[in-house]
Motif scaffolding. Sequence first.
Motif, PDB file in Angstrom:
ATOM      1  N   PRO A  67      27.651  57.635  65.502  1.00 21.26           N
ATOM      2  CA  PRO A  67      26.944  56.349  65.556  1.00 21.26           C
ATOM      3  C   PRO A  67      26.706  55.728  64.182  1.00 21.26           C
ATOM      4  N   ARG A 100      27.261  64.162  69.488  1.00 25.79           N
ATOM      5  CA  ARG A 100      26.944  62.956  68.719  1.00 25.79           C
ATOM      6  C   ARG A 100      27.863  62.799  67.517  1.00 25.79           C
ATOM      7  N   TRP A 110      33.062  54.768  72.147  1.00 28.34           N
ATOM      8  CA  TRP A 110      32.038  54.826  73.193  1.00 28.34           C
ATOM      9  C   TRP A 110      32.620  54.462  74.557  1.00 28.34           C
ATOM     10  N   VAL A 167      24.732  51.629  70.742  1.00 35.67           N
ATOM     11  CA  VAL A 167      25.026  53.044  70.518  1.00 35.67           C
ATOM     12  C   VAL A 167      24.230  53.565  69.322  1.00 35.67           C
ATOM     13  N   ARG A 168      24.190  52.803  68.256  1.00 35.97           N
ATOM     14  CA  ARG A 168      23.418  53.230  67.082  1.00 35.97           C
ATOM     15  C   ARG A 168      21.941  53.386  67.424  1.00 35.97           C
TER      16      ARG A 168
END
Length: 277
Positions: A149, A144, A161, A185-186
């Motif tokens: 993000p 991650r 991404w 994505v966040r």
Amino acid sequence: MHWRADDGRDLHGWLGGDPDGPLVAVLHGCPDTRHVAMTGDGAAREVGVRLLCVNRPGYGDSTVHASSHGSVADDLAAVATVLGHERFAVLGMSVGGAYAVACAARHPDRVAALGLVATQPPGARTEEVDLLAAELSAEFLAWRAGVDPFDPDDERLARRWLTMLPEEDAALVAARGAQAVAASVREALACPDGYLRDAALQHRPWQHGPAEVACPVRAWFGEDDDRSPADRVSGLVAGFADLEVTVRPRSTHLATLVAHWPDVLATLRDPVSGPGG
């Protein structure tokens, strides 16, 4: 949109498509969110389907919770009730397949059809879910960090991404625009609990199996899907009483759904809107 579970938890989701159509409820993949269902909004309107997706606990604003396949299924059924749908179809994408199977098994009087797209097979680990999540945490958090993000730059985040996806999938996702890609994505990665709960449950056997599903099952797999290879189909779907399987030629993981929304939704619509639906 937001709904409340019986115990007060927040359920964060999206509702689109044809507001007067029969309901198809999507169980998203991992890491993913309600955003995958948004890619089907136009197709849902075209074929006359109301489309719903509720984020699982830990994704977006859905309250972190010690969830199971069964509890997620029950949350989804409760939202369908609030929306006024006694009967509906469920569609499980990738890791979401296990949750969709659970919904069909636990609510046989309500789920008229079960769709599975690029579904991944159950695991065989027997440890407690929290222990498995803890085991997976360090690797996930390192990955991650590479995605980042929390980067406020939509273009930069979207580019990172998209480089992680197969070419066909990346093109379909990129078509939504950098702002939408970054938002998805966040929502999927800001809180680690959603991914880690999903991943831990995926390492374990499914809570409910094919033999517990009575409704028609329609499954789609991609010929070029490296996450849910088509050659695993026979073992994965064995045990469903009423089953049809389609293998999409030259299709990668996400494309198996996103490039074929109209066909998938029309297939799942008919059992809900037909006699007894």
